[in-house]
Design a protein around this motif. Sequence first.
Motif, PDB file in Angstrom:
ATOM      1  N   GLY A 147      18.579 -21.636  14.453  1.00 26.56           N
ATOM      2  CA  GLY A 147      19.567 -20.870  13.724  1.00 26.56           C
ATOM      3  C   GLY A 147      19.144 -19.822  12.778  1.00 26.56           C
ATOM      4  O   GLY A 147      18.049 -19.547  12.469  1.00 26.56           O
ATOM      5  N   LEU A 148      20.165 -19.124  12.100  1.00 26.09           N
ATOM      6  CA  LEU A 148      19.909 -17.899  11.345  1.00 26.09           C
ATOM      7  C   LEU A 148      18.986 -18.204  10.256  1.00 26.09           C
ATOM      8  O   LEU A 148      19.147 -19.126   9.257  1.00 26.09           O
ATOM      9  CB  LEU A 148      21.201 -17.306  10.707  1.00 26.09           C
ATOM     10  CG  LEU A 148      21.122 -16.220  10.032  1.00 26.09           C
ATOM     11  CD1 LEU A 148      20.939 -14.785  10.962  1.00 26.09           C
ATOM     12  CD2 LEU A 148      22.669 -15.798   9.321  1.00 26.09           C
ATOM     13  N   PRO A 149      17.847 -17.495  10.220  1.00 24.58           N
ATOM     14  CA  PRO A 149      16.715 -17.943   9.287  1.00 24.58           C
ATOM     15  C   PRO A 149      17.320 -17.676   7.846  1.00 24.58           C
ATOM     16  O   PRO A 149      16.973 -18.680   6.832  1.00 24.58           O
ATOM     17  CB  PRO A 149      15.575 -17.034   9.420  1.00 24.58           C
ATOM     18  CG  PRO A 149      15.724 -16.829  11.100  1.00 24.58           C
ATOM     19  CD  PRO A 149      17.110 -16.667  11.261  1.00 24.58           C
ATOM     20  N   ALA A 150      17.917 -16.744   7.437  1.00 22.88           N
ATOM     21  CA  ALA A 150      18.507 -16.244   6.350  1.00 22.88           C
ATOM     22  C   ALA A 150      19.337 -17.500   5.723  1.00 22.88           C
ATOM     23  O   ALA A 150      19.343 -17.926   4.527  1.00 22.88           O
ATOM     24  CB  ALA A 150      19.199 -15.110   6.296  1.00 22.88           C
ATOM     25  N   LEU A 151      20.042 -18.026   6.563  1.00 20.72           N
ATOM     26  CA  LEU A 151      21.227 -19.228   6.241  1.00 20.72           C
ATOM     27  C   LEU A 151      20.302 -20.311   5.693  1.00 20.72           C
ATOM     28  O   LEU A 151      20.732 -20.994   5.026  1.00 20.72           O
ATOM     29  CB  LEU A 151      22.288 -19.253   7.318  1.00 20.72           C
ATOM     30  CG  LEU A 151      23.320 -20.318   6.638  1.00 20.72           C
ATOM     31  CD1 LEU A 151      23.834 -20.274   5.586  1.00 20.72           C
ATOM     32  CD2 LEU A 151      24.425 -20.554   7.993  1.00 20.72           C
ATOM     33  N   ARG A 152      19.329 -20.655   6.815  1.00 19.08           N
ATOM     34  CA  ARG A 152      18.557 -21.881   6.368  1.00 19.08           C
ATOM     35  C   ARG A 152      17.909 -21.558   5.230  1.00 19.08           C
ATOM     36  O   ARG A 152      17.581 -22.731   4.489  1.00 19.08           O
ATOM     37  CB  ARG A 152      17.473 -22.065   7.795  1.00 19.08           C
ATOM     38  CG  ARG A 152      18.272 -22.623   8.973  1.00 19.08           C
ATOM     39  CD  ARG A 152      17.349 -23.001  10.212  1.00 19.08           C
ATOM     40  NE  ARG A 152      16.843 -21.875  10.988  1.00 19.08           N
ATOM     41  CZ  ARG A 152      15.442 -21.473  10.845  1.00 19.08           C
ATOM     42  NH1 ARG A 152      14.604 -22.273  10.108  1.00 19.08           N
ATOM     43  NH2 ARG A 152      14.947 -20.602  11.266  1.00 19.08           N
ATOM     44  N   GLN A 153      17.122 -20.504   5.030  1.00 19.24           N
ATOM     45  CA  GLN A 153      16.633 -20.263   3.495  1.00 19.24           C
ATOM     46  C   GLN A 153      17.645 -20.753   2.403  1.00 19.24           C
ATOM     47  O   GLN A 153      17.246 -21.539   1.338  1.00 19.24           O
ATOM     48  CB  GLN A 153      16.035 -18.967   3.455  1.00 19.24           C
ATOM     49  CG  GLN A 153      14.976 -18.713   4.408  1.00 19.24           C
ATOM     50  CD  GLN A 153      14.286 -17.284   4.625  1.00 19.24           C
ATOM     51  OE1 GLN A 153      14.921 -16.384   4.008  1.00 19.24           O
ATOM     52  NE2 GLN A 153      13.621 -17.155   5.434  1.00 19.24           N
ATOM     53  N   LEU A 154      18.762 -20.153   2.469  1.00 15.25           N
ATOM     54  CA  LEU A 154      19.693 -20.465   1.445  1.00 15.25           C
ATOM     55  C   LEU A 154      20.131 -21.958   1.438  1.00 15.25           C
ATOM     56  O   LEU A 154      20.237 -22.370   0.263  1.00 15.25           O
ATOM     57  CB  LEU A 154      20.993 -19.572   1.656  1.00 15.25           C
ATOM     58  CG  LEU A 154      22.089 -19.837   0.825  1.00 15.25           C
ATOM     59  CD1 LEU A 154      21.954 -19.374  -0.541  1.00 15.25           C
ATOM     60  CD2 LEU A 154      23.552 -19.060   1.123  1.00 15.25           C
ATOM     61  N   LEU A 155      20.279 -22.434   2.469  1.00 16.19           N
ATOM     62  CA  LEU A 155      20.694 -23.937   2.304  1.00 16.19           C
ATOM     63  C   LEU A 155      19.170 -24.696   2.040  1.00 16.19           C
ATOM     64  O   LEU A 155      19.753 -25.796   1.123  1.00 16.19           O
ATOM     65  CB  LEU A 155      20.746 -24.579   4.091  1.00 16.19           C
ATOM     66  CG  LEU A 155      22.209 -23.858   4.364  1.00 16.19           C
ATOM     67  CD1 LEU A 155      22.415 -24.452   5.982  1.00 16.19           C
ATOM     68  CD2 LEU A 155      23.484 -24.473   3.503  1.00 16.19           C
ATOM     69  N   ALA A 156      18.277 -24.418   1.932  1.00 17.82           N
ATOM     70  CA  ALA A 156      17.116 -25.125   1.598  1.00 17.82           C
ATOM     71  C   ALA A 156      16.965 -24.922   0.001  1.00 17.82           C
ATOM     72  O   ALA A 156      16.652 -25.654  -0.592  1.00 17.82           O
ATOM     73  CB  ALA A 156      15.664 -24.554   2.223  1.00 17.82           C
ATOM     74  N   ARG A 157      17.289 -23.704  -0.656  1.00 13.85           N
ATOM     75  CA  ARG A 157      17.576 -23.416  -2.023  1.00 13.85           C
ATOM     76  C   ARG A 157      18.550 -24.314  -2.568  1.00 13.85           C
ATOM     77  O   ARG A 157      18.317 -24.909  -3.584  1.00 13.85           O
ATOM     78  CB  ARG A 157      17.755 -22.089  -2.148  1.00 13.85           C
ATOM     79  CG  ARG A 157      16.472 -21.094  -1.864  1.00 13.85           C
ATOM     80  CD  ARG A 157      16.648 -19.888  -2.562  1.00 13.85           C
ATOM     81  NE  ARG A 157      17.820 -19.149  -1.997  1.00 13.85           N
ATOM     82  CZ  ARG A 157      17.528 -18.202  -1.056  1.00 13.85           C
ATOM     83  NH1 ARG A 157      16.598 -18.098  -0.260  1.00 13.85           N
ATOM     84  NH2 ARG A 157      18.681 -17.414  -0.905  1.00 13.85           N
TER      85      ARG A 157
END
Length: 460
Positions: A147-157
């Motif tokens: 899935g969308l890398p930018a969203l996964r980065q946001l969810l990780a934060r």
Amino acid sequence: MSQRQTRINVVMEAIRSRIASRSYPPGTRLPSVRAQAKAMGVSVSTVVEAYERLAAEEVICARPGSGFYVCGPVAPLALSEIGPPLDREVDPLWVSRQSLEAGASLLKPGCGWLPAAWMYEAGMRRALRATARADAAVLSDYATPLGLPALRQLLARRMAAADIEARPEQLMLTESGTQAIDLICRFFLEAGDTVLVDDPCYFNFHALLRAHRVKTVSVPFTPNGPDVEAFEAALREHSPRLYITNSGIHNPTGATLSPVIAHRLLKLADNTNLVIVEDDIFADFEVSPAPRLAAFDGLSRVIHIGSFSKTISASLRCGYVAARADWIDRLADLKIATSFGGGQLASAILLAALTDSGYRKHMEGVRIRLAEARNKTIVRLDAIGITPWIIPQAGMFIWCRLPRGIDAADVARSCLREGVVLAPGNVFSQSQDASGFLRFNAAQSMDVRVFDTLARVLPA
């Protein structure tokens, strides 16, 4: 119709039901006529006639000297036929369908979502406009497997703020929270495995587990989490493969997991094969965050899932799974096998909505509105003799006890005739031990007609 004809029909319907639920797959030998007669409390001649009629319909077939067998291809799966027979008003699928199909004229204090006017509409409109200007690939191409890398980065934060350490490669986007659980069930479970759930718990857990043909065992839920002694006994007796729970705001009770219970659960799970699925869909409703099993466990045996269908938009289907990297890798293969690449559009819109400067302020306002709605709902219910099991500190749900001797399914049937959809307690209860409870959604209970209707239908 004579009594004998009625008894014959009862036997026939019992056999049809077991075939529909796949308890009797093709080739299954039916109980002998004497055994069936004894089990159902009817005469042997009644069973003989029922079997002969089913054979005439080619539902079953006779093999001379051997007995009767189920014939034909496997029956299409009928979820409503799996498990104990329930009145349709206390069937989780029925409640879901009533809530989803209800027109604007029906009141829905039993549904599990906010009114449309409470959702993040303005932010969604901004996100839609921004996404419409994105590259053509976002509007038309498949997403990457995770899935969308930018969203996964946001969810990780966001998860790090809850002390859950997850790298973006430990996150996979899904079409919804429900799809996340479905993929996890496909990954870990075989038909006949055992899954633990809370009692009560979110009713769609029951429906989804039926579809996976597993054994569901429930553990009583307390105001601080599952009953630890019962949980330990269930581990020892049933060797379950999964435990599915909410450890933030619990559905339907509104309770939260205590740190002590969380530590004890994880300690009990040590040296077992149990995997814990932690559904965190209500996280943004919390005022004071509850402990997360995934934070204590470090995503070792706990899988953390969520979505934003309750706060941003239920029309925007996007959820996520956070788990061990090796599990995520294999879940991604399973996701491709069952839904191929998934779409980018929903995740791009969700990313734009979550990073919009108005989301935090919007949720602050929602939490205030919910607190006011819970207080008003509790006062109005108390005036007609309905009391909360606990006073929830956050979220939309209030788990309520009816006056002694009143059955929630009867109340639900009466209220539905007057245009009010309720959620009776046994919908949420695997043990069917919650007939005296109703779950109220405070945000959907602001119309005084809800309480006027309840007052009319409750026995004096």
